[in-house]
Write a protein that holds these residues in place. Structure first.
Motif, PDB file in Angstrom:
ATOM      1  N   UNK A   1      -3.860 -21.773  15.983  1.00 43.32           N
ATOM      2  CA  UNK A   1      -2.668 -22.587  16.265  1.00 43.32           C
ATOM      3  C   UNK A   1      -1.488 -22.260  15.363  1.00 43.32           C
ATOM      4  N   UNK A   2      -1.739 -22.133  14.051  1.00 46.22           N
ATOM      5  CA  UNK A   2      -0.637 -21.846  13.133  1.00 46.22           C
ATOM      6  C   UNK A   2      -0.065 -20.449  13.359  1.00 46.22           C
ATOM      7  N   UNK A   3      -0.908 -19.487  13.780  1.00 49.81           N
ATOM      8  CA  UNK A   3      -0.406 -18.151  14.104  1.00 49.81           C
ATOM      9  C   UNK A   3       0.525 -18.207  15.308  1.00 49.81           C
TER      10      UNK A   3
ATOM     11  N   UNK B   1       3.875 -19.389  14.240  1.00 54.31           N
ATOM     12  CA  UNK B   1       4.591 -18.344  13.500  1.00 54.31           C
ATOM     13  C   UNK B   1       5.126 -17.256  14.434  1.00 54.31           C
ATOM     14  N   UNK B   2       4.371 -16.956  15.474  1.00 48.51           N
ATOM     15  CA  UNK B   2       4.774 -15.923  16.424  1.00 48.51           C
ATOM     16  C   UNK B   2       5.828 -16.410  17.411  1.00 48.51           C
ATOM     17  N   UNK B   3       6.111 -17.710  17.404  1.00 47.44           N
ATOM     18  CA  UNK B   3       7.075 -18.268  18.340  1.00 47.44           C
ATOM     19  C   UNK B   3       6.535 -18.427  19.741  1.00 47.44           C
ATOM     20  N   UNK B   4       5.219 -18.378  19.876  1.00 51.51           N
ATOM     21  CA  UNK B   4       4.589 -18.499  21.190  1.00 51.51           C
ATOM     22  C   UNK B   4       4.556 -19.950  21.646  1.00 51.51           C
ATOM     23  N   UNK B   5       4.351 -20.878  20.704  1.00 55.32           N
ATOM     24  CA  UNK B   5       4.308 -22.305  21.021  1.00 55.32           C
ATOM     25  C   UNK B   5       5.292 -23.044  20.122  1.00 55.32           C
ATOM     26  N   UNK B   6       5.615 -24.265  20.515  1.00 55.63           N
ATOM     27  CA  UNK B   6       6.608 -25.044  19.773  1.00 55.63           C
ATOM     28  C   UNK B   6       6.039 -25.708  18.532  1.00 55.63           C
ATOM     29  N   UNK B   7       4.760 -26.052  18.582  1.00 57.64           N
ATOM     30  CA  UNK B   7       4.185 -26.722  17.425  1.00 57.64           C
ATOM     31  C   UNK B   7       2.764 -27.154  17.680  1.00 57.64           C
ATOM     32  N   UNK B   8       2.171 -27.707  16.622  1.00 59.42           N
ATOM     33  CA  UNK B   8       0.801 -28.213  16.685  1.00 59.42           C
ATOM     34  C   UNK B   8       0.863 -29.733  16.780  1.00 59.42           C
ATOM     35  N   UNK B   9       0.239 -30.271  17.793  1.00 60.19           N
ATOM     36  CA  UNK B   9       0.211 -31.721  17.974  1.00 60.19           C
ATOM     37  C   UNK B   9      -0.903 -32.293  17.117  1.00 60.19           C
ATOM     38  N   UNK B  10      -0.593 -33.193  16.189  1.00 54.63           N
ATOM     39  CA  UNK B  10      -1.649 -33.756  15.330  1.00 54.63           C
ATOM     40  C   UNK B  10      -2.618 -34.595  16.132  1.00 54.63           C
ATOM     41  N   UNK B  11      -3.865 -34.561  15.711  1.00 58.13           N
ATOM     42  CA  UNK B  11      -4.901 -35.333  16.377  1.00 58.13           C
ATOM     43  C   UNK B  11      -4.975 -36.712  15.758  1.00 58.13           C
ATOM     44  N   UNK B  12      -4.748 -37.738  16.583  1.00 59.29           N
ATOM     45  CA  UNK B  12      -4.816 -39.106  16.079  1.00 59.29           C
ATOM     46  C   UNK B  12      -6.231 -39.429  15.643  1.00 59.29           C
ATOM     47  N   UNK B  13      -6.364 -40.016  14.463  1.00 52.76           N
ATOM     48  CA  UNK B  13      -7.680 -40.417  13.971  1.00 52.76           C
ATOM     49  C   UNK B  13      -8.622 -39.258  13.768  1.00 52.76           C
ATOM     50  N   UNK B  14      -8.083 -38.081  13.388  1.00 50.85           N
ATOM     51  CA  UNK B  14      -8.919 -36.892  13.290  1.00 50.85           C
ATOM     52  C   UNK B  14      -9.917 -37.017  12.171  1.00 50.85           C
ATOM     53  N   UNK B  15     -11.017 -36.322  12.348  1.00 54.59           N
ATOM     54  CA  UNK B  15     -12.024 -36.263  11.291  1.00 54.59           C
ATOM     55  C   UNK B  15     -12.164 -34.801  10.886  1.00 54.59           C
ATOM     56  N   UNK B  16     -12.507 -34.578   9.646  1.00 47.00           N
ATOM     57  CA  UNK B  16     -12.640 -33.195   9.169  1.00 47.00           C
ATOM     58  C   UNK B  16     -14.065 -32.716   9.308  1.00 47.00           C
TER      59      UNK B  16
ATOM     60  N   UNK C   1      -0.573 -21.539  33.710  1.00 46.29           N
ATOM     61  CA  UNK C   1      -0.390 -22.993  33.728  1.00 46.29           C
ATOM     62  C   UNK C   1       0.527 -23.471  32.607  1.00 46.29           C
ATOM     63  N   UNK C   2       1.097 -22.543  31.847  1.00 51.10           N
ATOM     64  CA  UNK C   2       1.851 -22.906  30.654  1.00 51.10           C
ATOM     65  C   UNK C   2       3.352 -22.970  30.928  1.00 51.10           C
ATOM     66  N   UNK C   3       3.992 -23.982  30.355  1.00 48.85           N
ATOM     67  CA  UNK C   3       5.430 -24.174  30.535  1.00 48.85           C
ATOM     68  C   UNK C   3       6.195 -23.229  29.616  1.00 48.85           C
ATOM     69  N   UNK C   4       7.044 -22.370  30.153  1.00 50.54           N
ATOM     70  CA  UNK C   4       7.830 -21.464  29.298  1.00 50.54           C
ATOM     71  C   UNK C   4       8.716 -22.249  28.339  1.00 50.54           C
ATOM     72  N   UNK C   5       8.557 -21.990  27.056  1.00 51.73           N
ATOM     73  CA  UNK C   5       9.396 -22.624  26.052  1.00 51.73           C
ATOM     74  C   UNK C   5       9.036 -24.049  25.716  1.00 51.73           C
ATOM     75  N   UNK C   6       8.011 -24.598  26.342  1.00 56.44           N
ATOM     76  CA  UNK C   6       7.645 -25.992  26.046  1.00 56.44           C
ATOM     77  C   UNK C   6       6.126 -26.156  26.046  1.00 56.44           C
ATOM     78  N   UNK C   7       5.469 -25.260  25.310  1.00 59.10           N
ATOM     79  CA  UNK C   7       4.016 -25.305  25.180  1.00 59.10           C
ATOM     80  C   UNK C   7       3.647 -25.679  23.750  1.00 59.10           C
ATOM     81  N   UNK C   8       2.696 -26.586  23.624  1.00 60.92           N
ATOM     82  CA  UNK C   8       2.210 -27.083  22.345  1.00 60.92           C
ATOM     83  C   UNK C   8       0.701 -26.843  22.269  1.00 60.92           C
ATOM     84  N   UNK C   9       0.134 -26.927  21.077  1.00 60.32           N
ATOM     85  CA  UNK C   9      -1.297 -26.710  20.900  1.00 60.32           C
ATOM     86  C   UNK C   9      -1.872 -27.815  20.023  1.00 60.32           C
ATOM     87  N   UNK C  10      -3.161 -28.031  20.160  1.00 62.00           N
ATOM     88  CA  UNK C  10      -3.876 -28.916  19.244  1.00 62.00           C
ATOM     89  C   UNK C  10      -4.525 -28.068  18.160  1.00 62.00           C
TER      90      UNK C  10
END
Length: 471
Positions: free
Chosen positions: A451-453, A456-471, A407-416
């Protein structure tokens, strides 16, 4: 038995008042004069008299009424069957009208809505009637190639060739809840056949119908669907290319405010636990936050449905977006086939596609194998690989193996930040490597699935920040 609307009453249930313009009866479309012979092409005794009585009873000249109208805010070609005219059967003159309707749709770039109530081909015209199914299928294929959507409203009853062409062959199939639907009509079914199998509810459960719609909601529902399928501006968008979903900063889909987890996980196992947390947002929350309105297609058209795969169309800033979203469960073969159907339809209509990945993996039980899991996944890979429209993927939870990658778009996949993506989940990876179960957490780290790995591996384009995230 449900109330049966006439052809014109069905049109009135959809069209904005005063907007229906009927097409004139076509002249000479068939290229022959056999239908003008006494009692039709077969010389069937009494056929002329039967048609005369049908005309007197219904006020119609044939079993179908065609024209253009505005449904909601969208102008469309409407095809409406008159069941009172010889059971809404298809003869040569019916075929002429259907051909003319599709040709008008292509000439004016309009979607086609078929309001179907038919018993099938007309016995009194024999094979000349049956051949109309080929004509209808050919015209439908040309309309499809033009990039124009086709929507069916299946009324009571819809059987035979009418169901097998205009009905089941439509891009989106809506049905009245109490309609009888099936290729076999009531008089030709096996004596011991389960009558429930020939109902709209059964066809919906079997993945042959997208939605059951109450008659009072029909106009609103069809109007919404036409908006979703045509809001981008016509059937040539696939060739010219549609705008991608991502904005200038590359943020494709802001997660729902206040629902996500802050920061990136420290370990691979922590990434897995975050993705499996019952507190993180699921696909419906993302879709509701991103889309102004949406409607779902369901079913793989092969007898199956997967409630864990959400597919449909929505609007974002007034523009159409198609979506296929996993809902956190192991995806069934029917889910992959439904997603492939969605991607191909969106590609033909020139509508960009958003996919949300969230699955521990493809279903791998015996029933999934019998249902063709491998072939279904392969078909989705092909649909994604050959799509001409922009595809964007966001991994929002678990990304388990090929069942997620399909289900993943080649070259245009992002992660949370609360997701992971892995060649396989840590537990089966541990088993495959013949490692003790207590080493599962270590294996999770070695898989570099955080996500950060993945960045680094070039598998995804980036991490999408979570709006209003809580720790």
């Amino acid at each position: 038995m449900p109330e049966r609307l006439s052809a014109r009453e069905a049109v009135a249930a959809l069209a904005e008042p005063g907007t229906f313009a009927e097409l004139p009866a076509p002249d000479g479309v068939t290229g022959g004069a056999a239908d003008e012979a006494p009692d039709g092409p077969l010389g069937w005794p009494g056929y002329d008299a039967v048609r005369a009585r049908a005309r007197a009873r219904t006020g119609e000249e044939e079993s179908v009424v065609c024209g253009t109208a505005r449904v909601g805010t969208t102008r469309a070609v409407l095809i409406s069957f008159e069941f009172g005219f010889l059971g809404g059967s298809l003869g040569e003159r019916t075929g002429d009208r259907l051909v003319a309707a599709h040709r008008l749709a292509r000439a004016q770039g309009l979607p086609v809505v078929s309001l179907i109530a038919t018993g099938g081909s007309r016995m009194q015209e024999g094979m000349r009637a049956l051949l109309q199914l080929q004509r209808v299928a050919g015209e439908s294929a040309l309309t499809r190639a033009r990039g124009l959507p086709q929507l069916a409203v299946v009324r009571d009853p819809t059987t035979g060739g009418g169901w097998a062409t205009l009905g089941a062959g439509a891009d989106v199939v809506l049905a009245l809840p109490d309609a009888q639907i099936g290729f076999a009509g009531s008089r030709v079914r096996p004596a011991d056949a389960d009558p429930y199998a020939y109902t709209a509810r059964a066809q919906f459960a079997a993945g042959q119908v997208d939605a059951l719609v109450d008659p009072d909601e029909l106009g609103t529902t069809v109007g919404r669907w036409l908006t979703l399928l045509t809001a981008g501006g016509g059937g040539d968008r696939a060739a010219s290319g549609a705008a991608p979903l991502s904005g200038p900063a590359g943020e494709t889909l802001p997660p729902p405010a206040g629902l996500g987890l802050g920061g990136t996980p420290a370990t691979g196992w922590q990434a897995v636990l975050r993705a499996r947390s019952p507190d993180r947002p699921r696909a419906p929350a993302y879709l509701d936050a991103y889309l102004e309105q949406r409607a779902e297609i369901t079913g793989d058209r092969c007898g199956g449905r997967d409630p864990g795969m959400l597919c449909g169309f929505g609007l974002r800033g007034g523009r159409p977006v198609a979506y296929a979203a996993q809902a956190g469960t192991a995806t069934l073969p029917a889910g992959y086939r439904t997603a492939a159907r969605l991607v191909r339809l969106a590609d033909r209509l020139g509508i960009p596609v958003l996919t949300l990945v969230d699955t521990p993996g493809a279903a791998n039980d015996a029933e999934a194998e019998r249902s063709g899991a491998g072939a279904a996944i392969a078909d989705l890979f092909q649909a994604v690989a050959t799509a001409r429209v922009p595809l964007t993927t966001l991994v929002i939870g678990e990304g388990g193996s090929g069942g997620a990658l399909a289900l993943s778009a080649p070259g245009n996949t992002w992660v949370t930040a609360d997701s992971y993506f892995s060649v396989i989940a840590p537990e089966p990876a541990t088993a495959i490597l013949k490692r003790p179960v207590e080493e599962t957490r270590e294996v999770a780290g070695r898989l570099r699935l955080r996500p950060q790995d993945l960045v680094d591996l070039g598998v995804v384009r980036g991490i999408v920040p979570t709006a209003g995230a809580r720790s």
